[in-house]
Scaffold this motif. Structure first.
Motif, PDB file in Angstrom:
ATOM      1  N   UNK A 138      20.049  70.313 171.105  1.00 46.97           N
ATOM      2  CA  UNK A 138      19.023  69.714 170.374  1.00 46.97           C
ATOM      3  C   UNK A 138      19.233  68.909 169.341  1.00 46.97           C
ATOM      4  N   UNK A 139      20.449  69.388 168.546  1.00 46.37           N
ATOM      5  CA  UNK A 139      20.819  68.382 167.273  1.00 46.37           C
ATOM      6  C   UNK A 139      21.153  66.979 168.090  1.00 46.37           C
ATOM      7  N   UNK A 140      21.922  67.115 169.310  1.00 37.44           N
ATOM      8  CA  UNK A 140      22.345  65.678 169.975  1.00 37.44           C
ATOM      9  C   UNK A 140      21.083  65.041 170.373  1.00 37.44           C
ATOM     10  N   UNK A 141      19.977  65.670 171.017  1.00 40.52           N
ATOM     11  CA  UNK A 141      18.780  64.872 171.106  1.00 40.52           C
ATOM     12  C   UNK A 141      17.973  64.606 170.033  1.00 40.52           C
ATOM     13  N   UNK A 142      18.191  65.157 169.016  1.00 41.61           N
ATOM     14  CA  UNK A 142      17.260  64.525 167.750  1.00 41.61           C
ATOM     15  C   UNK A 142      18.174  63.415 167.227  1.00 41.61           C
ATOM     16  N   UNK A 143      19.740  63.522 167.441  1.00 41.44           N
ATOM     17  CA  UNK A 143      20.280  62.508 166.738  1.00 41.44           C
ATOM     18  C   UNK A 143      20.001  61.124 167.553  1.00 41.44           C
TER      19      UNK A 143
END
Length: 223
Positions: A138-143
């Protein structure tokens, strides 16, 4: 030393288990099971093969068989308590309802309560790792989404600057014409449809400015 006897399937040759078994025999085997005590004392030399010989002799009598059974049970307890097997005794209190639930869980899954607790812990660790992995994704997707938004904003800014330059140039030409002709309403004898099309073409640039500004505000404000 007898060499042609089979190894004991329940006793490991590697390690010091045979030494523990030999000590157990020395401590707990009474004279009836040892047979000739003097002969037994003479043959008590250290070694796995000697333990195999002694166990074979015990199994020749009823009392000896019972003793071997007790020895096997004691060995299992020794292994369970041994620090080398990676286990450590643990004592804790549970609510009666929790204790009952644990018992039913173990029974329904045909396992011991210790195995049920171990599985519950393993499942919890797996769920925690899964949750952590989902958070990472999720952090990667948000980034990636943030970086994509930044690129879009930069593109919109570039388009806005380009349109503003075009509008500024058009306004400059209009002011120059007004000052040279000293009139805001120039005489016009051309085709009005052509004029209308040209006006719409120019106004399209202005409308684009409004769209870009609105989009930029929406991205930056998150609305």
């Amino acid at each position: 030393m007898v060499k042609d006897r089979n190894e004991l399937k329940w006793l490991r040759r590697s390690g010091d288990e045979w030494r523990w078994v030999q000590q157990y025999i020395s401590t707990h085997a009474d004279a009836r099971m040892r047979g000739n005590t003097e002969r037994f004392a003479r043959r008590m030399v250290e070694g796995y093969d000697q333990v195999v010989v002694d166990i074979a002799d015990f199994e020749q009598t009823t009392e000896g068989l019972k003793f071997v059974t007790r020895l096997k049970n004691a060995l299992r307890q020794h292994r369970y308590r041994s620090a080398s097997n990676g286990k450590k005794p643990c004592t804790f209190s549970l609510q009666n309802s929790t204790r009952s639930g644990l018992s039913h869980l173990a029974s329904n899954n045909q396992m011991t309560e210790t195995e049920a607790i171990t599985k519950l812990i393993d499942d919890a660790e797996w769920a925690a790792k899964k949750h952590k992995e989902q958070e990472r994704k999720l952090r990667i997707a948000l980034d990636l989404k943030r970086k994509s938004a930044e690129l879009n904003i930069n593109s919109l800014i570039a388009q806005l600057e380009e349109v503003m330059k075009h509008l500024e140039h058009s306004t400059e030409l209009l002011v120059m014409w007004e000052q040279s002709m000293e009139s805001e309403q120039p005489p016009f004898n051309g085709d009005k449809e052509t004029l209308k099309c040209e006006v719409e073409k120019r106004m399209k640039n202005v409308k684009t400015i409004n769209t870009i500004v609105a989009a930029r505000y929406s991205i930056l404000s998150g609305t």
